[in-house]
Design a protein around this motif. Structure first.
Motif, PDB file in Angstrom:
ATOM      1  N   MET A   1     -12.669  23.630-125.083  1.00 33.23           N
ATOM      2  CA  MET A   1     -12.091  23.337-123.799  1.00 33.23           C
ATOM      3  C   MET A   1     -12.608  24.367-122.800  1.00 33.23           C
ATOM      4  O   MET A   1     -12.490  25.554-123.005  1.00 33.23           O
ATOM      5  CB  MET A   1     -10.566  23.397-123.912  1.00 33.23           C
ATOM      6  N   GLY A   2     -13.160  23.879-121.693  1.00 36.73           N
ATOM      7  CA  GLY A   2     -13.747  24.787-120.736  1.00 36.73           C
ATOM      8  C   GLY A   2     -12.892  25.129-119.545  1.00 36.73           C
ATOM      9  O   GLY A   2     -12.769  26.292-119.182  1.00 36.73           O
ATOM     10  N   VAL A   3     -12.251  24.133-118.928  1.00 35.98           N
ATOM     11  CA  VAL A   3     -11.569  24.396-117.666  1.00 35.98           C
ATOM     12  C   VAL A   3     -10.553  23.295-117.371  1.00 35.98           C
ATOM     13  O   VAL A   3     -10.662  22.173-117.882  1.00 35.98           O
ATOM     14  CB  VAL A   3     -12.620  24.522-116.527  1.00 35.98           C
ATOM     15  N   HIS A   4      -9.569  23.636-116.544  1.00 38.55           N
ATOM     16  CA  HIS A   4      -8.569  22.690-116.055  1.00 38.55           C
ATOM     17  C   HIS A   4      -8.673  22.624-114.536  1.00 38.55           C
ATOM     18  O   HIS A   4      -9.356  23.431-113.915  1.00 38.55           O
ATOM     19  CB  HIS A   4      -7.145  23.169-116.402  1.00 38.55           C
ATOM     20  N   LEU A   5      -7.934  21.684-113.950  1.00 40.61           N
ATOM     21  CA  LEU A   5      -7.765  21.621-112.502  1.00 40.61           C
ATOM     22  C   LEU A   5      -6.301  21.868-112.192  1.00 40.61           C
ATOM     23  O   LEU A   5      -5.424  21.560-113.002  1.00 40.61           O
ATOM     24  CB  LEU A   5      -8.154  20.250-111.935  1.00 40.61           C
ATOM     25  N   ILE A   6      -6.030  22.391-110.992  1.00 45.48           N
ATOM     26  CA  ILE A   6      -4.665  22.556-110.521  1.00 45.48           C
ATOM     27  C   ILE A   6      -4.603  21.957-109.128  1.00 45.48           C
ATOM     28  O   ILE A   6      -5.532  22.101-108.341  1.00 45.48           O
ATOM     29  CB  ILE A   6      -4.225  24.039-110.556  1.00 45.48           C
ATOM     30  N   LYS A   7      -3.511  21.229-108.836  1.00 42.97           N
ATOM     31  CA  LYS A   7      -3.399  20.505-107.575  1.00 42.97           C
ATOM     32  C   LYS A   7      -1.938  20.431-107.160  1.00 42.97           C
ATOM     33  O   LYS A   7      -1.067  20.288-107.989  1.00 42.97           O
ATOM     34  CB  LYS A   7      -3.947  19.091-107.759  1.00 42.97           C
ATOM     35  N   LEU A   8      -1.708  20.518-105.846  1.00 39.70           N
ATOM     36  CA  LEU A   8      -0.358  20.306-105.328  1.00 39.70           C
ATOM     37  C   LEU A   8      -0.008  18.831-105.484  1.00 39.70           C
ATOM     38  O   LEU A   8      -0.845  17.959-105.215  1.00 39.70           O
ATOM     39  CB  LEU A   8      -0.274  20.679-103.850  1.00 39.70           C
ATOM     40  N   CYS A   9       1.200  18.540-105.891  1.00 40.53           N
ATOM     41  CA  CYS A   9       1.669  17.160-106.002  1.00 40.53           C
ATOM     42  C   CYS A   9       2.350  16.819-104.675  1.00 40.53           C
ATOM     43  O   CYS A   9       3.574  16.872-104.556  1.00 40.53           O
ATOM     44  CB  CYS A   9       2.606  17.007-107.195  1.00 40.53           C
ATOM     45  N   VAL A  10       1.530  16.497-103.686  1.00 41.57           N
ATOM     46  CA  VAL A  10       1.994  16.279-102.319  1.00 41.57           C
ATOM     47  C   VAL A  10       2.936  15.078-102.257  1.00 41.57           C
ATOM     48  O   VAL A  10       2.665  14.028-102.834  1.00 41.57           O
ATOM     49  CB  VAL A  10       0.794  16.072-101.369  1.00 41.57           C
ATOM     50  N   GLY A  11       4.053  15.261-101.573  1.00 37.39           N
ATOM     51  CA  GLY A  11       5.023  14.191-101.397  1.00 37.39           C
ATOM     52  C   GLY A  11       6.035  14.086-102.521  1.00 37.39           C
ATOM     53  O   GLY A  11       6.935  13.259-102.464  1.00 37.39           O
ATOM     54  N   ALA A  12       5.888  14.902-103.541  1.00 37.28           N
ATOM     55  CA  ALA A  12       6.815  14.860-104.675  1.00 37.28           C
ATOM     56  C   ALA A  12       7.645  16.139-104.695  1.00 37.28           C
ATOM     57  O   ALA A  12       7.113  17.229-104.563  1.00 37.28           O
ATOM     58  CB  ALA A  12       6.053  14.715-105.986  1.00 37.28           C
ATOM     59  N   GLU A  13       8.930  15.978-104.853  1.00 34.90           N
ATOM     60  CA  GLU A  13       9.842  17.114-104.949  1.00 34.90           C
ATOM     61  C   GLU A  13       9.978  17.613-106.385  1.00 34.90           C
ATOM     62  O   GLU A  13      10.249  18.781-106.608  1.00 34.90           O
ATOM     63  CB  GLU A  13      11.230  16.716-104.433  1.00 34.90           C
ATOM     64  N   ALA A  14       9.804  16.687-107.336  1.00 36.56           N
ATOM     65  CA  ALA A  14      10.036  17.013-108.742  1.00 36.56           C
ATOM     66  C   ALA A  14       9.130  16.159-109.620  1.00 36.56           C
ATOM     67  O   ALA A  14       8.540  15.173-109.149  1.00 36.56           O
ATOM     68  CB  ALA A  14      11.502  16.768-109.105  1.00 36.56           C
ATOM     69  N   VAL A  15       9.063  16.509-110.889  1.00 36.14           N
ATOM     70  CA  VAL A  15       8.232  15.775-111.845  1.00 36.14           C
ATOM     71  C   VAL A  15       8.654  14.306-111.895  1.00 36.14           C
ATOM     72  O   VAL A  15       7.811  13.416-112.029  1.00 36.14           O
ATOM     73  CB  VAL A  15       8.307  16.430-113.246  1.00 36.14           C
ATOM     74  N   GLU A  16       9.940  14.039-111.748  1.00 34.98           N
ATOM     75  CA  GLU A  16      10.430  12.661-111.793  1.00 34.98           C
ATOM     76  C   GLU A  16       9.806  11.805-110.692  1.00 34.98           C
ATOM     77  O   GLU A  16       9.578  10.606-110.891  1.00 34.98           O
ATOM     78  CB  GLU A  16      11.967  12.631-111.688  1.00 34.98           C
ATOM     79  N   ASP A  17       9.525  12.400-109.536  1.00 33.47           N
ATOM     80  CA  ASP A  17       8.870  11.659-108.453  1.00 33.47           C
ATOM     81  C   ASP A  17       7.463  11.232-108.866  1.00 33.47           C
ATOM     82  O   ASP A  17       7.041  10.105-108.600  1.00 33.47           O
ATOM     83  CB  ASP A  17       8.794  12.510-107.182  1.00 33.47           C
ATOM     84  N   LEU A  18       6.726  12.131-109.521  1.00 37.33           N
ATOM     85  CA  LEU A  18       5.390  11.801-110.015  1.00 37.33           C
ATOM     86  C   LEU A  18       5.475  10.691-111.059  1.00 37.33           C
ATOM     87  O   LEU A  18       4.697   9.734-111.026  1.00 37.33           O
ATOM     88  CB  LEU A  18       4.714  13.043-110.616  1.00 37.33           C
ATOM     89  N   LEU A  19       6.426  10.813-111.979  1.00 38.36           N
ATOM     90  CA  LEU A  19       6.588   9.801-113.027  1.00 38.36           C
ATOM     91  C   LEU A  19       6.874   8.428-112.427  1.00 38.36           C
ATOM     92  O   LEU A  19       6.283   7.422-112.839  1.00 38.36           O
ATOM     93  CB  LEU A  19       7.711  10.203-113.980  1.00 38.36           C
ATOM     94  N   ALA A  20       7.759   8.374-111.437  1.00 42.37           N
ATOM     95  CA  ALA A  20       8.102   7.095-110.806  1.00 42.37           C
ATOM     96  C   ALA A  20       6.906   6.507-110.058  1.00 42.37           C
ATOM     97  O   ALA A  20       6.625   5.306-110.160  1.00 42.37           O
ATOM     98  CB  ALA A  20       9.293   7.283-109.857  1.00 42.37           C
ATOM     99  N   TRP A  21       6.196   7.342-109.302  1.00 40.64           N
ATOM    100  CA  TRP A  21       5.052   6.870-108.541  1.00 40.64           C
ATOM    101  C   TRP A  21       3.972   6.324-109.473  1.00 40.64           C
ATOM    102  O   TRP A  21       3.428   5.243-109.247  1.00 40.64           O
ATOM    103  CB  TRP A  21       4.489   8.011-107.679  1.00 40.64           C
ATOM    104  N   GLN A  22       3.676   7.066-110.551  1.00 40.15           N
ATOM    105  CA  GLN A  22       2.649   6.612-111.480  1.00 40.15           C
ATOM    106  C   GLN A  22       3.084   5.353-112.229  1.00 40.15           C
ATOM    107  O   GLN A  22       2.264   4.470-112.484  1.00 40.15           O
ATOM    108  CB  GLN A  22       2.257   7.724-112.449  1.00 40.15           C
ATOM    109  N   ALA A  23       4.361   5.241-112.557  1.00 32.70           N
ATOM    110  CA  ALA A  23       4.849   4.033-113.237  1.00 32.70           C
ATOM    111  C   ALA A  23       4.643   2.804-112.348  1.00 32.70           C
ATOM    112  O   ALA A  23       4.238   1.742-112.844  1.00 32.70           O
ATOM    113  CB  ALA A  23       6.325   4.191-113.601  1.00 32.70           C
ATOM    114  N   ASP A  24       4.890   2.946-111.060  1.00 33.70           N
ATOM    115  CA  ASP A  24       4.658   1.836-110.119  1.00 33.70           C
ATOM    116  C   ASP A  24       3.183   1.455-110.069  1.00 33.70           C
ATOM    117  O   ASP A  24       2.829   0.282-110.080  1.00 33.70           O
ATOM    118  CB  ASP A  24       5.142   2.199-108.715  1.00 33.70           C
ATOM    119  N   ARG A  25       2.290   2.452-109.994  1.00 37.28           N
ATOM    120  CA  ARG A  25       0.845   2.170-109.931  1.00 37.28           C
ATOM    121  C   ARG A  25       0.356   1.543-111.237  1.00 37.28           C
ATOM    122  O   ARG A  25      -0.480   0.634-111.225  1.00 37.28           O
ATOM    123  CB  ARG A  25       0.032   3.451-109.684  1.00 37.28           C
ATOM    124  N   ILE A  26       0.885   2.025-112.367  1.00 34.64           N
ATOM    125  CA  ILE A  26       0.495   1.467-113.667  1.00 34.64           C
ATOM    126  C   ILE A  26       0.904  -0.004-113.745  1.00 34.64           C
ATOM    127  O   ILE A  26       0.123  -0.857-114.183  1.00 34.64           O
ATOM    128  CB  ILE A  26       1.092   2.292-114.827  1.00 34.64           C
TER     129      ILE A  26
END
Length: 144
Positions: A1-26
């Motif tokens: 493993m060489g490297v990771h990326l780090i990014k702000l999750c803009v518009g999300a207050e919590a991990v649950e917001d990311l989970l909900a947004w991705q579930a909708d897109r999926i």
């Protein structure tokens, strides 16, 4: 493993917001007969793509704390409606919560060395349920 990326999750207050947004897109992609994996589209193509796709993850920052990651499965070229070429980062649908790690605001994404990445939380570990401000304070004290 060489490297990771780090990014702000803009518009999300919590991990649950990311989970909900991705579930909708999926669900949308599945209904359209497309690959249901989540993607994050960014304007810049990582120069260290080979290292990133060799076991790297995208670490998400929520309100000043790294709280989750998703494994990077691949990179794909995409063209936006404006004609500009972009990079679609194909992500594993599993969102893994991490030990909270403070992070100052920044634009875009940054590379993250494996030794600087926060550890994954064990399944059911209590820190995932702490309010972000409390987790941030505890992380600054070195308790988390």
């Amino acid at each position: 493993m060489g490297v990771h990326l780090i990014k702000l999750c803009v518009g999300a207050e919590a991990v649950e917001d990311l989970l909900a947004w991705q579930a909708d897109r999926i669900a949308e992609r599945r209904a359209a007969g497309l690959d249901p994996h989540p993607y994050h589209v960014t304007r810049m193509w990582p120069k260290r793509a080979d290292e990133l796709t060799d076991g790297g993850s995208l670490y998400w920052v929520f309100r000043g704390l790294v709280l989750a990651r998703q494994r990077v499965l691949g990179l794909e070229a995409r063209q936006g409606a404006d004609g500009i070429a972009r990079c679609a980062i194909r992500l594993d649908p599993e969102v893994v919560r991490t030990v909270p790690q403070p992070r100052r605001p920044f634009q875009g994404w940054r590379y993250l060395r494996p030794e600087d990445a926060p550890a994954d939380l064990a399944a059911g570990q209590a820190e995932a349920d702490l309010p972000p401000t409390l987790a941030a304070g505890l992380a600054e004290l070195g308790v988390l």
